[in-house]
Scaffold this motif. Structure first.
Motif, PDB file in Angstrom:
ATOM      1  N   THR A  68       9.465  -1.191 -11.524  1.00 44.70           N
ATOM      2  CA  THR A  68       8.393  -0.507 -12.246  1.00 44.70           C
ATOM      3  C   THR A  68       7.267  -1.483 -12.572  1.00 44.70           C
ATOM      4  OG1 THR A  68       9.926   1.097 -13.176  1.00 44.70           O
ATOM      5  CG2 THR A  68       7.837   0.809 -14.332  1.00 44.70           C
ATOM      6  N   ARG A  69       7.620  -2.658 -13.024  1.00 40.39           N
ATOM      7  CA  ARG A  69       6.607  -3.668 -13.363  1.00 40.39           C
ATOM      8  C   ARG A  69       5.867  -4.181 -12.135  1.00 40.39           C
ATOM      9  NH1 ARG A  69       9.518  -7.334 -18.019  1.00 40.39           N
ATOM     10  NH2 ARG A  69       9.808  -5.610 -19.466  1.00 40.39           N
ATOM     11  N   ILE A  70       6.554  -4.301 -11.020  1.00 36.84           N
ATOM     12  CA  ILE A  70       5.953  -4.814  -9.792  1.00 36.84           C
ATOM     13  C   ILE A  70       4.839  -3.898  -9.307  1.00 36.84           C
ATOM     14  CG2 ILE A  70       6.414  -5.203  -7.330  1.00 36.84           C
ATOM     15  CD1 ILE A  70       9.225  -6.265  -8.280  1.00 36.84           C
ATOM     16  N   GLN A  71       5.055  -2.585  -9.388  1.00 33.04           N
ATOM     17  CA  GLN A  71       4.061  -1.577  -8.984  1.00 33.04           C
ATOM     18  C   GLN A  71       3.438  -1.840  -7.620  1.00 33.04           C
ATOM     19  OE1 GLN A  71       3.133   1.483 -10.435  1.00 33.04           O
ATOM     20  NE2 GLN A  71       5.069   1.014 -11.391  1.00 33.04           N
ATOM     21  N   ASP A 117       2.806 -10.163  -4.644  1.00 34.58           N
ATOM     22  CA  ASP A 117       3.011 -11.432  -5.336  1.00 34.58           C
ATOM     23  C   ASP A 117       4.018 -11.287  -6.475  1.00 34.58           C
ATOM     24  OD1 ASP A 117       1.124  -9.909  -6.803  1.00 34.58           O
ATOM     25  OD2 ASP A 117       0.214 -11.712  -7.657  1.00 34.58           O
ATOM     26  N   GLN A 118       3.996 -10.151  -7.152  1.00 40.59           N
ATOM     27  CA  GLN A 118       4.966  -9.919  -8.223  1.00 40.59           C
ATOM     28  C   GLN A 118       6.361  -9.692  -7.661  1.00 40.59           C
ATOM     29  OE1 GLN A 118       3.868  -7.214 -11.327  1.00 40.59           O
ATOM     30  NE2 GLN A 118       1.809  -8.038 -11.455  1.00 40.59           N
ATOM     31  N   LEU A 119       6.448  -9.027  -6.521  1.00 45.72           N
ATOM     32  CA  LEU A 119       7.733  -8.843  -5.851  1.00 45.72           C
ATOM     33  C   LEU A 119       8.315 -10.201  -5.480  1.00 45.72           C
ATOM     34  CD1 LEU A 119       9.999  -7.226  -4.514  1.00 45.72           C
ATOM     35  CD2 LEU A 119       8.505  -6.962  -2.509  1.00 45.72           C
ATOM     36  N   ALA A 120       7.482 -11.060  -4.909  1.00 46.96           N
ATOM     37  CA  ALA A 120       7.938 -12.401  -4.530  1.00 46.96           C
ATOM     38  C   ALA A 120       8.396 -13.180  -5.756  1.00 46.96           C
ATOM     39  CB  ALA A 120       6.825 -13.142  -3.796  1.00 46.96           C
ATOM     40  N   GLY A 121       7.630 -13.120  -6.823  1.00 46.87           N
ATOM     41  CA  GLY A 121       7.970 -13.851  -8.045  1.00 46.87           C
ATOM     42  C   GLY A 121       9.271 -13.385  -8.667  1.00 46.87           C
ATOM     43  N   ARG A 122       9.439 -12.083  -8.762  1.00 46.45           N
ATOM     44  CA  ARG A 122      10.682 -11.536  -9.331  1.00 46.45           C
ATOM     45  C   ARG A 122      11.885 -11.860  -8.463  1.00 46.45           C
ATOM     46  NH1 ARG A 122      10.897  -9.604 -14.667  1.00 46.45           N
ATOM     47  NH2 ARG A 122       8.759  -9.033 -15.116  1.00 46.45           N
ATOM     48  N   THR A 123      11.700 -11.769  -7.151  1.00 44.08           N
ATOM     49  CA  THR A 123      12.793 -12.077  -6.230  1.00 44.08           C
ATOM     50  C   THR A 123      13.172 -13.546  -6.354  1.00 44.08           C
ATOM     51  OG1 THR A 123      12.040 -10.347  -4.726  1.00 44.08           O
ATOM     52  CG2 THR A 123      13.525 -11.986  -3.815  1.00 44.08           C
ATOM     53  N   GLN A 124      12.175 -14.397  -6.427  1.00 44.63           N
ATOM     54  CA  GLN A 124      12.410 -15.832  -6.593  1.00 44.63           C
ATOM     55  C   GLN A 124      13.184 -16.094  -7.884  1.00 44.63           C
ATOM     56  OE1 GLN A 124       8.770 -18.063  -6.411  1.00 44.63           O
ATOM     57  NE2 GLN A 124       9.741 -19.991  -6.919  1.00 44.63           N
ATOM     58  N   GLU A 125      12.777 -15.460  -8.947  1.00 50.93           N
ATOM     59  CA  GLU A 125      13.414 -15.631 -10.252  1.00 50.93           C
ATOM     60  C   GLU A 125      14.861 -15.131 -10.247  1.00 50.93           C
ATOM     61  OE1 GLU A 125      12.772 -13.077 -14.173  1.00 50.93           O
ATOM     62  OE2 GLU A 125      11.033 -14.360 -13.724  1.00 50.93           O
ATOM     63  N   GLU A 160       0.813  -1.206   0.000  1.00 53.72           N
ATOM     64  CA  GLU A 160       0.000   0.000   0.000  1.00 53.72           C
ATOM     65  C   GLU A 160       0.851   1.262   0.000  1.00 53.72           C
ATOM     66  OE1 GLU A 160      -3.316  -0.020  -0.140  1.00 53.72           O
ATOM     67  OE2 GLU A 160      -3.300  -2.213  -0.151  1.00 53.72           O
ATOM     68  N   GLY A 161       0.240   2.317  -0.548  1.00 54.22           N
ATOM     69  CA  GLY A 161       0.762   3.644  -0.337  1.00 54.22           C
ATOM     70  C   GLY A 161       1.955   4.056  -1.144  1.00 54.22           C
ATOM     71  N   LYS A 162       3.057   4.248  -0.510  1.00 55.97           N
ATOM     72  CA  LYS A 162       4.196   4.995  -1.031  1.00 55.97           C
ATOM     73  C   LYS A 162       5.154   4.154  -1.870  1.00 55.97           C
ATOM     74  CE  LYS A 162       4.050   7.706   3.164  1.00 55.97           C
ATOM     75  NZ  LYS A 162       4.792   8.091   4.353  1.00 55.97           N
ATOM     76  N   TRP A 163       4.655   3.425  -2.820  1.00 58.46           N
ATOM     77  CA  TRP A 163       5.523   2.552  -3.607  1.00 58.46           C
ATOM     78  C   TRP A 163       6.638   3.329  -4.269  1.00 58.46           C
ATOM     79  CZ3 TRP A 163       7.478  -1.933  -3.882  1.00 58.46           C
ATOM     80  CH2 TRP A 163       8.100  -2.377  -5.036  1.00 58.46           C
ATOM     81  N   GLU A 164       6.349   4.463  -4.851  1.00 58.83           N
ATOM     82  CA  GLU A 164       7.388   5.224  -5.556  1.00 58.83           C
ATOM     83  C   GLU A 164       8.537   5.606  -4.631  1.00 58.83           C
ATOM     84  OE1 GLU A 164       7.888   5.866  -8.889  1.00 58.83           O
ATOM     85  OE2 GLU A 164       6.244   4.433  -9.049  1.00 58.83           O
TER      86      GLU A 164
END
Length: 70
Positions: A33-36, A40-48, A10-14
């Motif tokens: 930028t893609r994670i936004q 779940d996308q953060l976890a996936g990218r980190t895993q990758e 939430e909130g202050k991603w930038e």
């Protein structure tokens, strides 16, 4: 307030995404930028990027959340 629990950060991603970059330096600016703010996308990218299991990533994220008080 920045919080990593739930489906979306939430909130202050930038402003806060650079804290993520400090923790997981193999994530690129494009990844962030893609994670936004989506956890779940953060976890996936980190895993990758790090070659970790889903369970390992979840444990790392939980520990980081506790330590960062996010």
């Amino acid at each position: 307030e920045f919080a990593m629990n739930g489906d979306q950060i939430e909130g202050k991603w930038e402003q806060e995404k650079w804290k993520v970059k400090e923790k997981w330096g193999k994530l690129t600016g494009d990844d962030l930028t893609r994670i936004q703010g989506k956890r779940d996308q953060l976890a996936g990218r980190t895993q990758e990027r790090y070659g970790l299991t889903k369970e390992q990533v979840e444990e790392e994220m939980k520990a980081w959340e506790r330590d960062s008080k996010l």
